[in-house]
Scaffold this motif. Structure first.
Motif, PDB file in Angstrom:
ATOM      1  N   ASN A 136       6.314   3.528   1.861  1.00  0.00           N
ATOM      2  CA  ASN A 136       6.747   2.121   1.853  1.00  0.00           C
ATOM      3  C   ASN A 136       6.961   1.577   0.436  1.00  0.00           C
ATOM      4  OD1 ASN A 136       6.702   2.166   4.617  1.00  0.00           O
ATOM      5  ND2 ASN A 136       4.647   1.315   4.780  1.00  0.00           N
ATOM      6  N   GLY A 137       7.685   2.351  -0.356  1.00  0.00           N
ATOM      7  CA  GLY A 137       8.076   1.902  -1.687  1.00  0.00           C
ATOM      8  C   GLY A 137       7.044   2.090  -2.779  1.00  0.00           C
ATOM      9  N   ILE A 138       5.877   2.652  -2.433  1.00  0.00           N
ATOM     10  CA  ILE A 138       4.827   2.842  -3.448  1.00  0.00           C
ATOM     11  C   ILE A 138       4.594   4.341  -3.695  1.00  0.00           C
ATOM     12  CG2 ILE A 138       2.349   2.481  -3.940  1.00  0.00           C
ATOM     13  CD1 ILE A 138       2.647  -0.125  -2.245  1.00  0.00           C
ATOM     14  N   ASP A 139       4.494   4.714  -4.971  1.00  0.00           N
ATOM     15  CA  ASP A 139       4.228   6.101  -5.338  1.00  0.00           C
ATOM     16  C   ASP A 139       2.784   6.463  -4.950  1.00  0.00           C
ATOM     17  OD1 ASP A 139       3.809   8.545  -6.485  1.00  0.00           O
ATOM     18  OD2 ASP A 139       4.142   7.900  -8.559  1.00  0.00           O
ATOM     19  N   VAL A 140       2.623   7.338  -3.955  1.00  0.00           N
ATOM     20  CA  VAL A 140       1.277   7.710  -3.479  1.00  0.00           C
ATOM     21  C   VAL A 140       0.967   9.189  -3.748  1.00  0.00           C
ATOM     22  CG1 VAL A 140       1.132   5.895  -1.702  1.00  0.00           C
ATOM     23  CG2 VAL A 140       2.169   8.108  -1.128  1.00  0.00           C
ATOM     24  N   THR A 141       1.740   9.802  -4.647  1.00  0.00           N
ATOM     25  CA  THR A 141       1.611  11.243  -4.926  1.00  0.00           C
ATOM     26  C   THR A 141       0.163  11.641  -5.212  1.00  0.00           C
ATOM     27  OG1 THR A 141       3.775  11.009  -5.963  1.00  0.00           O
ATOM     28  CG2 THR A 141       2.651  13.127  -6.251  1.00  0.00           C
ATOM     29  N   LYS A 142      -0.523  10.827  -5.981  1.00  0.00           N
ATOM     30  CA  LYS A 142      -1.900  11.135  -6.359  1.00  0.00           C
ATOM     31  C   LYS A 142      -2.881  10.658  -5.278  1.00  0.00           C
ATOM     32  CE  LYS A 142      -4.946  10.211 -10.168  1.00  0.00           C
ATOM     33  NZ  LYS A 142      -5.122   9.505 -11.424  1.00  0.00           N
TER      34      LYS A 142
ATOM     35  N   LYS B 221       6.616   1.645  11.280  1.00  0.00           N
ATOM     36  CA  LYS B 221       6.486   0.809  10.071  1.00  0.00           C
ATOM     37  C   LYS B 221       6.350   1.659   8.799  1.00  0.00           C
ATOM     38  CE  LYS B 221       3.879  -2.314  12.915  1.00  0.00           C
ATOM     39  NZ  LYS B 221       2.548  -2.020  13.444  1.00  0.00           N
ATOM     40  N   ILE B 222       6.518   2.955   8.971  1.00  0.00           N
ATOM     41  CA  ILE B 222       6.317   3.836   7.815  1.00  0.00           C
ATOM     42  C   ILE B 222       7.642   4.346   7.275  1.00  0.00           C
ATOM     43  CG2 ILE B 222       5.510   6.148   7.199  1.00  0.00           C
ATOM     44  CD1 ILE B 222       3.091   5.710   8.834  1.00  0.00           C
ATOM     45  N   ASN B 223       7.816   4.226   5.958  1.00  0.00           N
ATOM     46  CA  ASN B 223       9.000   4.784   5.319  1.00  0.00           C
ATOM     47  C   ASN B 223       8.553   5.789   4.247  1.00  0.00           C
ATOM     48  OD1 ASN B 223      11.664   5.154   4.535  1.00  0.00           O
ATOM     49  ND2 ASN B 223      11.526   3.535   3.000  1.00  0.00           N
ATOM     50  N   ILE B 224       8.921   7.044   4.441  1.00  0.00           N
ATOM     51  CA  ILE B 224       8.521   8.089   3.499  1.00  0.00           C
ATOM     52  C   ILE B 224       9.751   8.572   2.736  1.00  0.00           C
ATOM     53  CG2 ILE B 224       7.606  10.450   3.319  1.00  0.00           C
ATOM     54  CD1 ILE B 224       5.980   9.812   5.900  1.00  0.00           C
ATOM     55  N   GLU B 225       9.645   8.590   1.415  1.00  0.00           N
ATOM     56  CA  GLU B 225      10.769   9.057   0.595  1.00  0.00           C
ATOM     57  C   GLU B 225      10.308  10.115  -0.398  1.00  0.00           C
ATOM     58  OE1 GLU B 225      13.392   5.389  -0.708  1.00  0.00           O
ATOM     59  OE2 GLU B 225      11.261   4.888  -0.507  1.00  0.00           O
ATOM     60  N   TYR B 226      11.102  11.178  -0.525  1.00  0.00           N
ATOM     61  CA  TYR B 226      10.850  12.188  -1.551  1.00  0.00           C
ATOM     62  C   TYR B 226      11.729  11.855  -2.746  1.00  0.00           C
ATOM     63  CZ  TYR B 226       8.653  14.966   2.113  1.00  0.00           C
ATOM     64  OH  TYR B 226       7.824  15.410   3.121  1.00  0.00           O
ATOM     65  N   LYS B 227      11.127  11.771  -3.926  1.00  0.00           N
ATOM     66  CA  LYS B 227      11.909  11.442  -5.124  1.00  0.00           C
ATOM     67  C   LYS B 227      11.596  12.412  -6.249  1.00  0.00           C
ATOM     68  CE  LYS B 227      12.212   6.478  -4.362  1.00  0.00           C
ATOM     69  NZ  LYS B 227      12.050   5.153  -4.942  1.00  0.00           N
TER      70      LYS B 227
ATOM     71  N   ALA C 100      -1.644   9.708   7.252  1.00  0.00           N
ATOM     72  CA  ALA C 100      -3.108   9.555   7.216  1.00  0.00           C
ATOM     73  C   ALA C 100      -3.488   8.373   6.321  1.00  0.00           C
ATOM     74  CB  ALA C 100      -3.754  10.842   6.710  1.00  0.00           C
ATOM     75  N   LEU C 101      -2.818   8.253   5.176  1.00  0.00           N
ATOM     76  CA  LEU C 101      -3.118   7.153   4.257  1.00  0.00           C
ATOM     77  C   LEU C 101      -2.783   5.805   4.899  1.00  0.00           C
ATOM     78  CD1 LEU C 101      -3.938   6.048   1.491  1.00  0.00           C
ATOM     79  CD2 LEU C 101      -1.616   6.511   0.677  1.00  0.00           C
TER      80      LEU C 101
ATOM     81  N   ASP D 286       8.089  16.075  -8.668  1.00  0.00           N
ATOM     82  CA  ASP D 286       8.293  15.729  -7.261  1.00  0.00           C
ATOM     83  C   ASP D 286       7.299  14.653  -6.868  1.00  0.00           C
ATOM     84  OD1 ASP D 286      10.335  17.642  -6.518  1.00  0.00           O
ATOM     85  OD2 ASP D 286       8.813  19.173  -6.871  1.00  0.00           O
ATOM     86  N   LEU D 287       7.814  13.494  -6.467  1.00  0.00           N
ATOM     87  CA  LEU D 287       6.935  12.384  -6.083  1.00  0.00           C
ATOM     88  C   LEU D 287       7.165  12.020  -4.621  1.00  0.00           C
ATOM     89  CD1 LEU D 287       7.483  10.061  -9.198  1.00  0.00           C
ATOM     90  CD2 LEU D 287       5.705  11.761  -8.876  1.00  0.00           C
TER      91      LEU D 287
END
Ligand code: DC
Length: 223
Positions: free
Chosen positions: A80-86, A63-69, A41-42, A75-76
């Motif tokens: 695409n390489g940017i922390d979007v948790t918030k 074009k979307i890369n989602i990673e759980y870290k 959605a973002l 848990d973040l």
């Protein structure tokens, strides 16, 4: 074979918080499926794509890369390489996420990501269709529910903790009501209790009580 715990339920039922607690206590990897839908959605918003332009949203998936870290025990989620948790908890995302999650191509892509994560590790996953569709053979299935009033109060508190103050109780309440309707009426991936899921109404329970109850259920199954 990995051990899989599925926690399904409506928005604000406490799934996210409970899953976080249980995952830490029992050392299960926490994969928040709602957060992945929020990332799509973002990305839709950031690319100025109209929510009704389904084909463009589908094109976006490549074009979307989602990673759980996990960082400092938190848990973040990275888009695409940017922390979007918030960022993914903000109201513009909340408004369109249910519609984005109704697109079947989006669901297929995200389900592939979820299943790949569970291949090599024991996981706990919260969402809407985890026990019914993503992992129909999950070892433990929980359906976590609560009244709309209670859920709106909880989301308000959660937002405050995240520093999000631009959403009123009414706005949250109406958002939840609308999302419940969308989530339950979705053609695929609809919110539904699996036949073999254990129902827990958390309206009058503390988060710790819910977490302990789920831990008991998991331990019994694992023993
Ligand atoms: O749990 P949440 O509020 O972060 O979920 C965000 C949205 O994603 C919600 O509107 C429903 C959707 N969702 C879904 O369709 N399937 C899932 N397994 C998880 C979430």
């Amino acid at each position: 074979m990995s051990f899989i715990v599925a926690i399904d339920g409506p928005a604000g039922s406490g799934k996210g918080t409970v899953t976080e607690i249980v995952s830490k206590k029992l050392n299960l990897t926490n994969i928040g499926s709602g957060a992945a839908y929020r990332c799509v959605a973002l990305a839709t918003i950031e690319n100025n794509i109209n929510i009704s332009d389904t084909n463009k949203i589908i094109d976006l998936l490549d074009k979307i890369n989602i990673e759980y870290k996990k960082e400092n025990d938190k848990d973040l989620i990275y888009l695409n390489g940017i922390d979007v948790t918030k960022r993914i908890r903000e109201s513009d995302v909340a408004k369109i996420v249910s519609q984005v999650s109704s697109i079947k191509e989006v669901r297929f892509k995200l389900n592939d990501i979820f299943r790949a994560q569970a291949k090599s590790q024991d996981v706990i996953m919260e969402g809407r269709d985890i026990g019914t569709y993503v992992f129909p053979n999950a070892d433990v299935k929980i359906y976590l529910d609560a009244s709309i009033e209670e859920r709106a109060n909880r989301r308000l508190k959660q937002n405050e903790e995240l520093g999000i103050t631009n959403m009123s109780y009414e706005e949250i309440y109406n958002n939840i009501k609308l999302r419940d309707k969308n989530d339950k009426e979705k053609e695929i991936g609809a919110l539904k209790q699996a036949e073999d899921a254990i129902y827990i109404d958390s309206s009058n329970m503390t988060i710790e009580e819910v977490a302990n109850r789920i831990i008991q259920i998991i331990n019994k199954k694992r023993a």
